[in-house]
Design an enzyme around this catalytic site. Structure first.
Site, PDB file in Angstrom:
ATOM      1  CG  ASP A  13      27.191  77.540 -53.755  1.00  0.00           C
ATOM      2  OD1 ASP A  13      27.959  76.823 -53.098  1.00  0.00           O
ATOM      3  OD2 ASP A  13      27.368  78.766 -53.915  1.00  0.00           O
ATOM      4  CG  HIS A  32      30.532  77.836 -50.827  1.00  0.00           C
ATOM      5  ND1 HIS A  32      29.900  78.203 -51.989  1.00  0.00           N
ATOM      6  CD2 HIS A  32      31.395  78.839 -50.547  1.00  0.00           C
ATOM      7  CE1 HIS A  32      30.359  79.372 -52.403  1.00  0.00           C
ATOM      8  NE2 HIS A  32      31.267  79.771 -51.535  1.00  0.00           N
ATOM      9  CB  SER A  91      31.365  82.837 -51.845  1.00  0.00           C
ATOM     10  OG  SER A  91      31.988  82.129 -52.867  1.00  0.00           O
TER      11      SER A  91
END
Length: 918
Positions: A137, A365, A551
């Site tokens: 990520d 994220h 996600s």
């Protein structure tokens, strides 16, 4: 024989980062840039609500009894899963739902929906302990809440790696300290004092420097610039005030200035004021520079940074005061640049001290994803991640220099790191559109990782729905990867999303990407909760944040699988990606009542506890993956192919033989005009290293073949399957019914139709389908009237409902003038409108529009099309739009095909609302 890349586990001297993945044929529009990362805020919502045995199809007016589709295994101890979504009925359905403090907290980090809470309650020591997850990520902040320790007191994050090279510092320059312990830093700003307590037997100091903004995200850089500008303005105003005061004193003292020297002095004072005032207009903050020093203390490489340029206090941030760090995996320590930025970093040293990697995240994220999978909060267990006992390694694949976009080099390094650390799982909440599914260098490496090293790879399906064939790569297009769609439960809606009146049952988010892939594969494997309030990096100046998207669904599923791995290791059950995936698919709860809902949700909402029971019961069966290869019968392998599976389009000599596919996808009108016969090859695949005598030779299964609709699909009844595989013929008779649609009421109508062929073990039918062959048919509506105009009248919408229409675009048409009219409501409605065409040798042509209606009205827009190709029109009312209002929204939609591109463009000059992938 070719040597595996994973047999050479080193990337100490990073190669040059590529600007485009080498495994991709075409330039990449990656979803993982910050504005396209696989997450959306909660303004994007939706899905269809269905009840009973009779339903209205999304594809049109067709109705009827829902065909039974295989999902769960044939026999389970309990298929009701009464607590899913906090409701009391299957799939989170409930009518009277009120939150209390505990259920509210639980809704922020959903676990009940997938049975994780039930599983941990029954097996408290199978909470992820022993499982190691690699997070591919944007990077994980080791200082974030819940990411320090596991539930059994072990370090949560074992390693933090920058696979992109974006934080690399050239430290090949070597200097020696003078008698006062001073060295010249690489930035050249000033001499640096090294601490006398630092051990350096060689007396050699590697030096380098870095512009700190190159390590920060855009949002952090923007915040710092504002704060630094504010302080700079204050100091500048003070200097202006001083300069004005000096000028006033001068003028008071010298009432008449005639002396040339005095004139020059006055001019200098005035110029100083002018310069101070004007420099505010030309202010440009390039950011502080930090000096880095690397040395070997006789045991490990050490790193110290001089961050004085970041600090307000000139006495802070000095090199000699820095507590030296070493590679994170050795001591698991991190630093913070300054109190102003609050940004955590770790360091790694490569190439004998010549390269220093300063690792920061490129967005919140990755930390959020890691928190969903495995955060541990001993003070508030309801906020724990799905697998609080699991450990992590962070593989940063989001390049800070490229807006958090991944590269082929970074992905390859990440795979190498996952193998080197002997990870059990990989989660990758990144993706992109692709022309060729299940293809490319990265896919080849993933296949090797899964098949040879037995890592389970989980990835997000994408956020490009609600149109079909929108799954992203690699999550939704690669056979070796478990692609996850995004599900929202009533509890999540009421708690995390603060919806006043939540939906009556769980459903898929409107924006969650749909299958099938271009070669007919289902695309989405399973679904999991697609939203959570999870930890974020310290530089965001908050502990947790709400994000939703596939996600978030992917780490939820990954955490659930970590629970299974924890149990399997503890009980001595062989861990295999093949057996785990089969258990997940055959125990999932279906979401929605129509066969075609599988294109949205996969086999359904995963259930950890049921999958665990399945794994226990089936542990003595061989770990096998059934590879499906399909060719259309009658196609010669010697001629240069002109047709292929890509939307039944043209290859123009791209291939030397007809391509194989993983499913059957009849999308264009020409593919539905006659019966077709397909050759299906079923080949059992064992893991690398499987014993030929003990596993391959004895393997033999008697398979009973089933069709979900015998009137459309005819298959042999039985198949004896050995290690070398078997083939059979599959006849699609859908076209026969299409030809007779006028006189035969059983004929397929225009719209979407989904079927499956699946195989059941004759000796153990409780195992459920061992393999599935998806068949998707979209029969487009022909435009017969002139001018070419198509109208869809009085379509009814409730929150989450989706209507799909398929139109054969007239030959020669290049643009569409579309008009949407709404009526029948009194509160704001939000609609998501997609159109998509799958054309040969190019990325799909896709329109995405979000239209908000504050009151009944008419809106028009235009977009580009290609004549002769099927166009899907998907209209969806967001799942939370109109909740609390029991009024049905009525929609009339008109499509007018145009040939005069310039006339239309001059009227509707809206380039911003047209999105293409090529």
């Amino acid at each position: 024989m070719q040597t595996s890349i994973f047999n050479v586990l080193t990337w100490a001297k990073p190669p040059v980062t590529l600007l485009a993945p080498p495994f991709h044929t075409f330039p990449s529009l990656l979803i993982i840039a910050p504005r396209r990362k696989l997450k959306y805020n909660n303004n994007f919502k939706g899905r269809t609500k269905k009840e009973g045995n009779y339903h209205r199809s999304r594809s049109g007016s067709r109705g009827g009894i829902c065909r039974a589709m295989p999902c769960s295994s044939i026999v389970t101890t309990d298929n009701t899963c009464a607590d899913v979504g906090g409701g009391g009925e299957e799939n989170g359905r409930f009518r009277k739902f009120k939150l209390n403090h505990s259920t509210f907290l639980a809704s922020l980090m959903p676990k009940k929906e997938i049975g994780a809470d039930r599983f941990i309650e029954a097996h408290p020591f199978y909470d992820g302990r022993g499982a190691l997850i690699a997070i591919f990520d944007s990077g994980v902040d080791p200082a974030a809440a819940g990411l320090q320790l596991t539930s059994d007191g072990k370090p949560k994050i074992l390693d933090v790696i920058d696979c992109t090279g974006s934080g690399d510092v050239d430290t090949s320059k070597v200097v020696k300290a003078d008698g006062d312990g001073r060295i010249r830093g690489a930035s050249g700003w000033a001499s640096l004092v090294v601490s006398s307590s630092w051990k350096n037997p060689s007396a050699e100091w590697h030096v380098g420097y870095k512009l700190v903004y190159e390590l920060f995200t855009d949002s952090l850089t923007s915040r710092l610039k504002k704060e630094r500008k504010k302080k700079w303005d204050e100091k500048n105003q003070e200097e202006i005030a001083k300069a004005v005061m000096h000028l006033d004193k001068f003028e008071q003292k010298h009432m008449k200035v005639e002396d040339p020297k005095l004139k020059r002095v006055r001019g200098d004072l005035q110029n100083r004021i002018d310069i101070l005032r004007n420099q505010a207009d030309t202010y440009d903050d390039k950011g502080p520079v930090i000096d880095a020093v690397v040395w070997h203390d006789g045991e490990v490489w050490r790193v110290a940074l001089d961050t004085q340029s970041l600090e307000d206090d000139t006495k802070s941030g000095k090199l000699a005061d820095f507590v030296p760090l070493t590679n994170y995996r050795i001591e698991r320590k991190y630093g913070v640049f300054s109190k102003l930025d609050a940004c955590t970093f770790v360091v790694n040293v490569y190439d004998e001290g010549n390269i220093l990697s300063i690792v920061t995240d490129s967005s919140p994220h990755g930390t959020h994803v890691a928190g969903i999978a495995a955060a541990f909060h001993p003070q508030e267990p309801l906020l724990n991640g799905v697998a609080p006992g699991a450990q992590l390694i962070s593989c940063k694949i989001g390049d800070s220099r490229l807006g958090s976009m991944e590269t082929g080099t970074g992905l390859t390094r990440a795979l190498i790191a996952a193998v080197e650390h002997k990870c059990d799982l990989i989660n990758m909440s990144y993706g992109e559109p692709t022309l060729l599914p299940d293809y490319g260098r990265f896919v080849d490496l993933v296949n090797e990782v899964v098949n040879e090293h037995r890592l389970i790879f989980v990835s997000s399906a994408g956020n490009s729905g609600p149109a079909l064939s929108t799954v992203g790569a690699p999550g939704g297009t690669s056979s070796s990867i478990i692609g996850v769609g995004a599900y929202v439960s009533p509890a999540m809606a009421a708690g995390a999303h603060s919806v006043v009146e939540p939906p009556a049952e769980g459903l898929e988010y409107t924006w969650s990407s749909r299958g099938p892939t271009a070669d007919g594969d289902l695309g989405v494997c399973i679904s999991a909760p697609g939203g959570a309030v999870a930890p974020v990096p310290t530089w965001t100046l908050q502990g947790r944040m709400l994000m939703n998207g596939t996600s978030m669904a992917s780490p939820s599923a990954c955490g659930g699988i970590a629970l299974l791995i924890s149990a399997m290791k503890a009980e001595g059950i062989t861990v295999s990606p093949y057996s785990v995936r089969k258990a997940l698919e055959n125990t999932s709860i279906p979401v929605g009542g129509l066969p075609e809902d599988k294109l949205t949700t996969g086999q359904g909402l995963m259930q950890v506890d049921k999958a665990y029971e399945y794994i226990q019961k089936s542990q003595d069966f061989p770990c096998v993956w059934y590879q499906i290869k399909i060719n259309q019968s009658g196609k010669s392998s010697k001629f240069r192919s002109t047709t292929g599976w890509l939307g039944q389009g043209l290859y123009h000599g791209l291939l030397t033989q007809p391509p194989t596919s993983r499913g059957i996808y009849l999308r264009e009108s020409t593919a539905c005009q006659h019966s077709t016969e397909w050759a299906v090859q079923i080949e059992p695949k064992f893991h690398e290293g499987a014993s030929k005598l003990d596993e391959l030779v004895p393997f033999e299964e008697c398979i009973e073949l089933h069709s979900s609709d015998n009137a459309v699909l005819r298959v042999p009844e039985y198949l004896l399957l050995t290690h070398n595989g078997r083939s059979f013929k599959l006849v699609n008779t859908a076209a026969i019914f299409i030809r007779n649609i006028i006189v035969d009421p059983m004929n397929l109508r225009d719209g979407l139709h989904y079927y499956e062929v699946y195989g059941i073990d004759c000796k153990a039918p409780w195992r459920g389908p061992l393999f599935r062959i998806p068949i998707t048919i979209t029969k487009p509506k022909a435009v017969m009237n002139r001018p070419p105009l198509v109208s869809f009248s009085r379509m009814s919408f409730l929150p989450g409902h989706i209507e799909r229409r398929y139109i054969e675009v007239p030959l020669g048409a290049s643009w569409v003038e579309a008009t949407i009219r709404t009526s029948g409501f009194d509160t704001t409605r939000r609609f998501f409108i997609d159109t998509i065409q799958i054309c040969p040798l190019r990325r799909p042509i896709k329109l995405e529009r979000v239209i908000t209606f504050s009151s009944p009205t008419t809106k028009s827009f235009a977009f580009r099309v290609v004549g002769g190709q099927t166009m899907e029109l998907a209209i969806a009312q967001f799942w939370s739009s109109g909740m609390g209002s029991h009024e049905t929204t009525i929609v009339d939609f008109e499509v007018n095909f145009c040939h005069n591109i310039w006339k239309l463009y001059s009227i509707y000059n809206f380039p911003a609302m047209i999105y293409f992938f090529d």
